[in-house]
Design a protein around this motif. Structure first.
Motif, PDB file in Angstrom:
ATOM      1  N   GLN A 193       0.786  -1.226   0.000  1.00  0.00           N
ATOM      2  CA  GLN A 193       0.000   0.000   0.000  1.00  0.00           C
ATOM      3  C   GLN A 193       0.830   1.295   0.000  1.00  0.00           C
ATOM      4  O   GLN A 193       0.713   2.122  -0.898  1.00  0.00           O
ATOM      5  CB  GLN A 193      -0.947   0.002   1.214  1.00  0.00           C
ATOM      6  CG  GLN A 193      -1.889   1.182   1.243  1.00  0.00           C
ATOM      7  CD  GLN A 193      -2.864   1.178   0.090  1.00  0.00           C
ATOM      8  OE1 GLN A 193      -3.313   0.126  -0.358  1.00  0.00           O
ATOM      9  NE2 GLN A 193      -3.191   2.340  -0.428  1.00  0.00           N
ATOM     10  N   LYS A 196       3.216   1.662  -3.102  1.00  0.00           N
ATOM     11  CA  LYS A 196       2.607   1.915  -4.410  1.00  0.00           C
ATOM     12  C   LYS A 196       2.064   3.340  -4.462  1.00  0.00           C
ATOM     13  O   LYS A 196       2.077   3.981  -5.519  1.00  0.00           O
ATOM     14  CB  LYS A 196       1.553   0.850  -4.774  1.00  0.00           C
ATOM     15  CG  LYS A 196       0.356   0.710  -3.870  1.00  0.00           C
ATOM     16  CD  LYS A 196      -0.603  -0.396  -4.368  1.00  0.00           C
ATOM     17  CE  LYS A 196      -1.851  -0.465  -3.504  1.00  0.00           C
ATOM     18  NZ  LYS A 196      -2.887  -1.369  -4.031  1.00  0.00           N
ATOM     19  N   ARG A 223     -10.323 -19.556   4.256  1.00  0.00           N
ATOM     20  CA  ARG A 223     -10.033 -18.506   3.287  1.00  0.00           C
ATOM     21  C   ARG A 223      -8.942 -17.528   3.733  1.00  0.00           C
ATOM     22  O   ARG A 223      -8.699 -16.527   3.077  1.00  0.00           O
ATOM     23  CB  ARG A 223     -11.310 -17.748   2.939  1.00  0.00           C
ATOM     24  CG  ARG A 223     -11.930 -17.002   4.086  1.00  0.00           C
ATOM     25  CD  ARG A 223     -13.084 -16.140   3.595  1.00  0.00           C
ATOM     26  NE  ARG A 223     -13.261 -15.002   4.470  1.00  0.00           N
ATOM     27  CZ  ARG A 223     -13.854 -15.048   5.654  1.00  0.00           C
ATOM     28  NH1 ARG A 223     -14.335 -16.179   6.106  1.00  0.00           N
ATOM     29  NH2 ARG A 223     -13.973 -13.965   6.398  1.00  0.00           N
ATOM     30  N   ALA A 228       0.064 -14.672   1.807  1.00  0.00           N
ATOM     31  CA  ALA A 228      -0.786 -14.747   0.620  1.00  0.00           C
ATOM     32  C   ALA A 228      -0.106 -13.989  -0.519  1.00  0.00           C
ATOM     33  O   ALA A 228       0.900 -13.319  -0.313  1.00  0.00           O
ATOM     34  CB  ALA A 228      -2.158 -14.147   0.920  1.00  0.00           C
ATOM     35  N   ASP A 232      -1.747  -6.107  -6.748  1.00  0.00           N
ATOM     36  CA  ASP A 232      -2.035  -4.714  -6.377  1.00  0.00           C
ATOM     37  C   ASP A 232      -1.884  -3.788  -7.572  1.00  0.00           C
ATOM     38  O   ASP A 232      -0.961  -3.960  -8.361  1.00  0.00           O
ATOM     39  CB  ASP A 232      -1.031  -4.247  -5.321  1.00  0.00           C
ATOM     40  CG  ASP A 232      -1.482  -4.578  -3.918  1.00  0.00           C
ATOM     41  OD1 ASP A 232      -1.159  -5.680  -3.441  1.00  0.00           O
ATOM     42  OD2 ASP A 232      -2.181  -3.725  -3.319  1.00  0.00           O
ATOM     43  N   TYR A 340      -6.169   5.640   4.608  1.00  0.00           N
ATOM     44  CA  TYR A 340      -5.830   6.232   3.307  1.00  0.00           C
ATOM     45  C   TYR A 340      -7.036   6.377   2.367  1.00  0.00           C
ATOM     46  O   TYR A 340      -6.902   6.914   1.276  1.00  0.00           O
ATOM     47  CB  TYR A 340      -4.708   5.437   2.633  1.00  0.00           C
ATOM     48  CG  TYR A 340      -4.921   3.933   2.611  1.00  0.00           C
ATOM     49  CD1 TYR A 340      -5.847   3.359   1.753  1.00  0.00           C
ATOM     50  CD2 TYR A 340      -4.209   3.096   3.474  1.00  0.00           C
ATOM     51  CE1 TYR A 340      -6.051   1.986   1.731  1.00  0.00           C
ATOM     52  CE2 TYR A 340      -4.407   1.710   3.469  1.00  0.00           C
ATOM     53  CZ  TYR A 340      -5.328   1.162   2.593  1.00  0.00           C
ATOM     54  OH  TYR A 340      -5.537  -0.192   2.601  1.00  0.00           O
ATOM     55  N   GLY A 366     -10.408  -1.714  -2.329  1.00  0.00           N
ATOM     56  CA  GLY A 366      -9.753  -0.610  -3.009  1.00  0.00           C
ATOM     57  C   GLY A 366     -10.438   0.691  -2.681  1.00  0.00           C
ATOM     58  O   GLY A 366     -11.457   0.721  -1.982  1.00  0.00           O
ATOM     59  N   VAL A 409      -6.064  -7.457  -4.935  1.00  0.00           N
ATOM     60  CA  VAL A 409      -6.844  -8.693  -5.050  1.00  0.00           C
ATOM     61  C   VAL A 409      -5.998  -9.845  -4.516  1.00  0.00           C
ATOM     62  O   VAL A 409      -4.821  -9.940  -4.866  1.00  0.00           O
ATOM     63  CB  VAL A 409      -7.176  -9.031  -6.525  1.00  0.00           C
ATOM     64  CG1 VAL A 409      -7.976 -10.331  -6.624  1.00  0.00           C
ATOM     65  CG2 VAL A 409      -7.898  -7.908  -7.197  1.00  0.00           C
ATOM     66  N   ARG A 413      -7.499 -16.278  -3.409  1.00  0.00           N
ATOM     67  CA  ARG A 413      -8.971 -16.228  -3.360  1.00  0.00           C
ATOM     68  C   ARG A 413      -9.572 -16.159  -4.752  1.00  0.00           C
ATOM     69  O   ARG A 413     -10.647 -16.694  -5.001  1.00  0.00           O
ATOM     70  CB  ARG A 413      -9.433 -15.039  -2.522  1.00  0.00           C
ATOM     71  CG  ARG A 413      -9.169 -15.240  -1.048  1.00  0.00           C
ATOM     72  CD  ARG A 413      -9.859 -14.189  -0.223  1.00  0.00           C
ATOM     73  NE  ARG A 413      -9.507 -14.315   1.169  1.00  0.00           N
ATOM     74  CZ  ARG A 413      -9.960 -13.519   2.120  1.00  0.00           C
ATOM     75  NH1 ARG A 413     -10.782 -12.540   1.821  1.00  0.00           N
ATOM     76  NH2 ARG A 413      -9.590 -13.704   3.366  1.00  0.00           N
ATOM     77  N   ILE A 424      -8.475 -22.663   0.847  1.00  0.00           N
ATOM     78  CA  ILE A 424      -7.501 -21.786   0.180  1.00  0.00           C
ATOM     79  C   ILE A 424      -6.117 -22.438   0.089  1.00  0.00           C
ATOM     80  O   ILE A 424      -5.355 -22.174  -0.833  1.00  0.00           O
ATOM     81  CB  ILE A 424      -7.446 -20.410   0.892  1.00  0.00           C
ATOM     82  CG1 ILE A 424      -6.758 -19.358   0.010  1.00  0.00           C
ATOM     83  CG2 ILE A 424      -6.776 -20.514   2.265  1.00  0.00           C
ATOM     84  CD1 ILE A 424      -6.963 -17.929   0.459  1.00  0.00           C
TER      85      ILE A 424
HETATM   86  P1  AMO Z   1      -7.107  -6.020   1.959  1.00  0.00           P
HETATM   87  O1  AMO Z   1      -6.566  -6.063   3.343  1.00  0.00           O
HETATM   88  O2  AMO Z   1      -8.571  -6.114   1.780  1.00  0.00           O
HETATM   89  O3  AMO Z   1      -6.654  -4.686   1.228  1.00  0.00           O
HETATM   90  O4  AMO Z   1      -6.411  -7.152   1.095  1.00  0.00           O
HETATM   91  C1  AMO Z   1      -6.692  -7.264  -0.277  1.00  0.00           C
HETATM   92  C2  AMO Z   1      -7.065  -8.670  -0.633  1.00  0.00           C
HETATM   93  O5  AMO Z   1      -6.021  -9.579  -0.315  1.00  0.00           O
HETATM   94  C3  AMO Z   1      -6.556 -10.824   0.049  1.00  0.00           C
HETATM   95  N1  AMO Z   1      -6.139 -11.179   1.396  1.00  0.00           N
HETATM   96  C4  AMO Z   1      -5.922 -12.424   1.825  1.00  0.00           C
HETATM   97  N2  AMO Z   1      -6.006 -13.613   1.225  1.00  0.00           N
HETATM   98  C5  AMO Z   1      -5.735 -14.698   1.938  1.00  0.00           C
HETATM   99  N3  AMO Z   1      -5.381 -14.687   3.240  1.00  0.00           N
HETATM  100  C6  AMO Z   1      -5.269 -13.515   3.893  1.00  0.00           C
HETATM  101  N4  AMO Z   1      -4.912 -13.502   5.180  1.00  0.00           N
HETATM  102  C7  AMO Z   1      -5.556 -12.311   3.192  1.00  0.00           C
HETATM  103  N5  AMO Z   1      -5.571 -11.019   3.524  1.00  0.00           N
HETATM  104  C8  AMO Z   1      -5.924 -10.348   2.422  1.00  0.00           C
HETATM  105  C9  AMO Z   1      -8.064 -10.696  -0.020  1.00  0.00           C
HETATM  106  C10 AMO Z   1      -8.274  -9.225   0.129  1.00  0.00           C
HETATM  107  O6  AMO Z   1      -9.472  -8.804  -0.433  1.00  0.00           O
HETATM  108  N6  AMO Z   1      -4.046  -2.190   0.781  1.00  0.00           N
HETATM  109  C11 AMO Z   1      -5.354  -2.800   0.526  1.00  0.00           C
HETATM  110  C12 AMO Z   1      -5.641  -2.881  -0.934  1.00  0.00           C
HETATM  111  C13 AMO Z   1      -5.833  -1.549  -1.592  1.00  0.00           C
HETATM  112  O7  AMO Z   1      -6.619  -0.732  -1.086  1.00  0.00           O
HETATM  113  O8  AMO Z   1      -5.186  -1.297  -2.628  1.00  0.00           O
HETATM  114  C14 AMO Z   1      -5.410  -4.151   1.169  1.00  0.00           C
HETATM  115  O9  AMO Z   1      -4.421  -4.759   1.523  1.00  0.00           O
HETATM  116  O10 AMO Z   1      -8.488 -11.163  -1.284  1.00  0.00           O
END
Ligand code: AMO
Ligand code: ATP
Length: 439
Positions: A193, A196, A223, A228, A232, A340, A366, A409, A413, A424
């Motif tokens: 984050q 970028k 999940r 992970a 981005d 942010y 996002g 993303v 997932r 997962i």
């Molecule tokens: P967020 O925390 O929603 O957003 O993470 C984005 C996506 O990453 C995946 N994800 C995971 N998948 C598996 N295990 C996990 N522990 C895990 N944590 C997150 C999910 C999730 O939707 N900085 C923001 C993104 C942004 O705003 O650009 C962020 O990290 O699919």
């Protein structure tokens, strides 16, 4: 003899008498006395090697007959059309070289006849990968990432990498893995984050990153992973609607590419894919709350986060209305989104943020970001964070930061929901979870 073909590449009609060499694992040996069938398996399929005792050197026949399953061999011979064999051909061998013998019994079954527990499979991933269905998932995962790179490159995004050893948290909510960095405390990064966003001040305009994120999630779910892979993006001079459009188009493109290029893997998994229809439905957060409350299983107040059950309720609702699994939840309360996210000018209680959902779980978050230094600093403070830790980040906002938006993303997932995989961990070669640190 060096390999000349993968098993899937041999077509006896075009090859004629030309000698072929296939390399792989002994999938099966069927010794019927006068005739012996040896099935050799490689990454993309199987070849039947047929040895007729009367027509073939005795030593060669004995070598083949005695092969232990899952040993590694190279077979050289002539391919002949054979309707009853896999891929429609058989190899009449001149030579069968045993390159490395496998011990027996094997740590687990590879034929797919016996379903092993996930833990057993993960402990012996090298054997698990010899099952067609396991390989299929990772071929599709490759295709997903290839398509993502292709799509984003075509859309003008530059691939970048950010450090994984960092000094600060970004995502609140989930906790960090502390590490020792020489004599200082550091953390494994939760998200690219901050980096970028800094690149937007640098003028790279559109960037993407595919890389690991680390989250010290305590819970053990189907999940969540502790490591992970996040896809981005960040883009300048665009708002949240524009990056939502990029996201839905990317998802549709990725599905299309998997259908086009990985049909055999989809078939092996018994999955029939349909390209999701764009644009995805947009459900504002406040409507999402109403949908949940109307169902009555739980009562939410405006400002509550949406839990697993609520996500399912909304997902089912959208699916009933549109027949589609993908949708957005937009306009989240500013307070439950990270610092942010940009609040709306006319209603700062809600933010220009979104989650992209699959019927069964969240796939992406996002937002349009705050690009104004003072407002950002104020938001960091009001979330109880210490702005000193964010100095390296905040500086980038003082000297010409454009308005910008982006999303992340979870790759696993994405693959998991695409294929209807239950856990997962099945979409990661060597998953890291609360209990698993090896292999
Ligand atoms: P967020 O925390 O929603 O957003 O993470 C984005 C996506 O990453 C995946 N994800 C995971 N998948 C598996 N295990 C996990 N522990 C895990 N944590 C997150 C999910 C999730 O939707 N900085 C923001 C993104 C942004 O705003 O650009 C962020 O990290 O699919
Ligand atoms: P994020 O990337 O924002 O962390 P996520 O999809 O990983 O999103 P979480 O925020 O961790 O999801 O969780 C989404 C919702 O699911 C949360 O509101 C939480 O209440 C619920 N949840 C998380 N973990 C569990 C769990 N182990 N059991 C039940 N519900 C859970």
């Amino acid at each position: 003899n060096p390999r000349t073909h993968y098993t899937s590449q041999i077509n006896p009609e075009t090859i004629g008498d030309e000698k072929v060499t296939v390399c792989g694992w002994v999938h099966e040996v069927r010794d019927l006395g006068g005739i012996c069938f040896l099935v050799v398996r490689d990454r993309d399929g199987r070849a039947q090697v047929t040895l007729v005792k009367k027509k073939i050197d005795k030593e060669l026949f004995d070598t083949a007959r005695k092969l232990v399953r899952e040993s590694v061999v190279a077979v050289t011979g002539t391919a002949k059309p054979e309707g009853k064999a896999p891929n429609g051909y058989e190899i009449i061998p001149d030579e069968v070289v045993l390159l490395n013998e496998a011990e027996s019994p094997l740590p687990m079954d590879t034929t797919g006849k016996v379903d092993a527990e996930l833990d057993t499979r993960l402990d012996s991933r090298f054997i698990d990968l010899r099952r067609e269905k396991t390989t299929a998932i990772f071929k599709i995962r490759h295709e997903v990432l290839r398509a993502v790179r292709n799509f984003l490159s075509t859309e003008g995004f530059i691939e970048t990498s950010s450090p994984k050893v960092v000094a600060t948290a970004t995502e609140g909510g989930t906790s960090l893995f502390p590490i020792t960095y020489f004599d200082r405390e550091a953390f494994l990064n939760q998200s690219p984050q901050l980096f970028k966003q800094i690149l937007m001040s640098g003028g790279l305009d559109r960037v993407f990153e595919i890389g690991p994120i680390f989250r010290a999630e305590e819970h053990d779910t189907r999940r969540h992973l502790n490591e992970a892979t996040s896809i981005d993006i960040e883009a300048s001079f665009v708002d949240h609607f524009q990056v939502m459009e990029i996201l839905e188009n990317m998802i549709a493109y990725v599905y299309g590419q998997v259908i086009e290029n990985e049909s055999a893997s989809l078939e092996a998994l018994g999955v029939e894919l349909k390209v999701p229809e764009t644009p995805f439905m947009k459900v504002p957060y406040s409507e999402a709350v109403d949908i949940v409350n109307a169902k009555g299983d739980e009562m939410l107040e405006w400002g509550d986060d949406l839990g697993t059950q609520a996500e399912h309720t909304i997902g089912e609702h959208v699916f009933k209305e549109t027949g589609e699994s993908h949708y957005f939840i937009t306009d989240w309360p500013t307070e439950i989104k990270p610092f942010y996210a940009m609040p709306y000018e006319n209603d700062p209680l809600i933010s220009k943020s979104f989650d992209m959902m699959h019927r069964t779980m969240e796939l992406s978050s996002g937002a349009q970001r705050i690009h104004l230094h003072d407002m950002l600093k104020e938001r960091i403070e009001s979330q109880g964070l210490n702005p000193d830790g964010f100095d390296f980040y905040l500086r980038a906002f003082k000297y010409g930061m454009p308005p910008h938006s982006g999303w992340g993303v979870g790759c696993e997932r994405l693959v998991m929901t695409m294929l209807g995989v239950e856990n997962i961990r099945d979409t990661v070669l060597f998953p890291r979870d609360r209990r698993r640190l090896s292999p």
